[in-house]
Design a protein around this motif. Structure first.
Motif, mmCIF file in Angstrom:
data_model
loop_
_atom_site.group_PDB
_atom_site.id
_atom_site.type_symbol
_atom_site.label_atom_id
_atom_site.label_comp_id
_atom_site.label_asym_id
_atom_site.label_seq_id
_atom_site.Cartn_x
_atom_site.Cartn_y
_atom_site.Cartn_z
ATOM 1 N N UNK A 26 0.832 -1.224 0.014
ATOM 2 C CA UNK A 26 -0.170 0.003 0.070
ATOM 3 C C UNK A 26 0.867 1.333 0.232
ATOM 4 N N UNK A 27 2.017 1.336 0.581
ATOM 5 C CA UNK A 27 2.766 2.484 0.645
ATOM 6 C C UNK A 27 3.321 2.584 -0.615
ATOM 7 N N UNK A 28 3.994 1.586 -1.376
ATOM 8 C CA UNK A 28 4.484 1.760 -2.665
ATOM 9 C C UNK A 28 3.350 2.191 -3.778
ATOM 10 N N UNK A 29 2.230 1.788 -3.671
ATOM 11 C CA UNK A 29 1.027 2.048 -4.362
ATOM 12 C C UNK A 29 0.511 3.642 -4.217
ATOM 13 N N UNK A 30 0.684 4.036 -2.964
ATOM 14 C CA UNK A 30 0.504 5.364 -2.484
ATOM 15 C C UNK A 30 1.265 6.446 -3.210
ATOM 16 N N UNK A 31 2.652 5.800 -3.134
ATOM 17 C CA UNK A 31 3.827 7.042 -3.796
ATOM 18 C C UNK A 31 3.507 6.732 -5.182
ATOM 19 N N UNK A 32 3.330 5.777 -5.861
ATOM 20 C CA UNK A 32 2.946 5.706 -7.553
ATOM 21 C C UNK A 32 1.694 6.892 -7.833
ATOM 22 N N UNK A 33 0.530 6.508 -6.824
ATOM 23 C CA UNK A 33 -0.612 7.359 -7.215
ATOM 24 C C UNK A 33 -0.240 8.827 -6.721
ATOM 25 N N UNK A 34 0.660 9.399 -5.820
ATOM 26 C CA UNK A 34 1.030 10.522 -5.706
ATOM 27 C C UNK A 34 1.897 11.252 -6.900
ATOM 28 N N UNK A 35 2.571 10.352 -7.489
ATOM 29 C CA UNK A 35 3.472 10.921 -8.479
ATOM 30 C C UNK A 35 5.006 10.873 -7.970
ATOM 31 N N UNK A 36 5.277 10.407 -6.588
ATOM 32 C CA UNK A 36 6.387 10.381 -5.966
ATOM 33 C C UNK A 36 7.321 9.390 -6.868
ATOM 34 N N UNK A 37 6.714 8.228 -7.314
ATOM 35 C CA UNK A 37 7.467 7.327 -8.004
ATOM 36 C C UNK A 37 6.758 7.163 -9.279
ATOM 37 N N UNK A 38 7.375 7.566 -10.302
ATOM 38 C CA UNK A 38 6.916 7.754 -11.505
ATOM 39 C C UNK A 38 7.618 6.319 -12.632
ATOM 40 N N UNK A 39 6.849 6.142 -13.608
ATOM 41 C CA UNK A 39 7.286 5.277 -14.545
ATOM 42 C C UNK A 39 8.686 5.016 -14.771
ATOM 43 N N UNK A 40 9.209 4.025 -14.516
ATOM 44 C CA UNK A 40 10.642 3.924 -14.929
ATOM 45 C C UNK A 40 11.594 3.846 -13.663
ATOM 46 N N UNK A 41 10.855 4.171 -12.572
ATOM 47 C CA UNK A 41 11.823 4.258 -11.423
ATOM 48 C C UNK A 41 12.407 3.095 -10.844
ATOM 49 N N UNK A 42 13.682 2.807 -10.673
ATOM 50 C CA UNK A 42 13.846 1.534 -10.390
ATOM 51 C C UNK A 42 13.899 1.597 -8.782
ATOM 52 N N UNK A 43 13.415 0.398 -8.480
ATOM 53 C CA UNK A 43 13.020 0.468 -6.940
ATOM 54 C C UNK A 43 14.311 -0.564 -6.358
ATOM 55 N N UNK A 44 14.485 -0.520 -4.997
ATOM 56 C CA UNK A 44 15.494 -1.238 -4.201
ATOM 57 C C UNK A 44 15.523 -2.931 -4.399
ATOM 58 N N UNK A 45 16.371 -3.475 -4.432
ATOM 59 C CA UNK A 45 16.155 -5.010 -4.395
ATOM 60 C C UNK A 45 15.292 -5.615 -3.274
#
Length: 122
Positions: free
Chosen positions: A20-39
């Motif tokens: 849910x935390x990652x989804x919220x950051x995607x929805x807010x625009x904080x994490x955008x398409x193409x952003x690499x996330x940690x392993x």
């Protein structure tokens, strides 16, 4: 690194809080398409979670179309379905990567963006 609070006393399982935390950051625009996330291991260590907990969150995010895995390259935020926003998000991510590779801080990066916006007609 993703700083997503996980409350171990919550009735919501930790993997779901992370999802849910990652989804919220995607929805807010904080994490955008193409952003690499940690392993999985890196994020698990950072958040103090078991690797299997992070792996489950990532699997569910991939099933939901939020993440895409590119083999050895890692996991990335998937396209949102809006090609304009996706292209802008990728461009922003590439810019930040380039600026950090040059050793500039965030304020310098923002000054360059502000200067470029000021030069844009309209």
């Amino acid at each position: 690194m993703l700083d997503i609070p996980v409350d171990h006393h919550s009735t919501v399982p930790p993997y779901e809080q992370l999802r849910l935390g990652i989804v919220a950051r995607v929805q807010s625009g904080e994490l955008t398409a193409g952003t690499k996330i940690p392993t999985v291991r890196a994020l698990a260590g950072h958040l103090g979670l078991a690797p299997n907990t992070v792996a489950r969150a990532y699997r569910e995010l991939e099933q939901d179309g939020v993440l895409e895995t590119r083999g050895r390259l890692g996991s990335f935020i998937a396209s949102s379905g809006d090609p304009t926003r996706d292209a802008a998000g990728r461009a922003a991510t590439e810019y930040v990567t380039a600026v950090r590779r040059l050793g500039l801080d965030d304020e310098a990066a923002l000054r360059f963006v502000r200067a470029a916006l000021g030069e844009t007609p309209g």
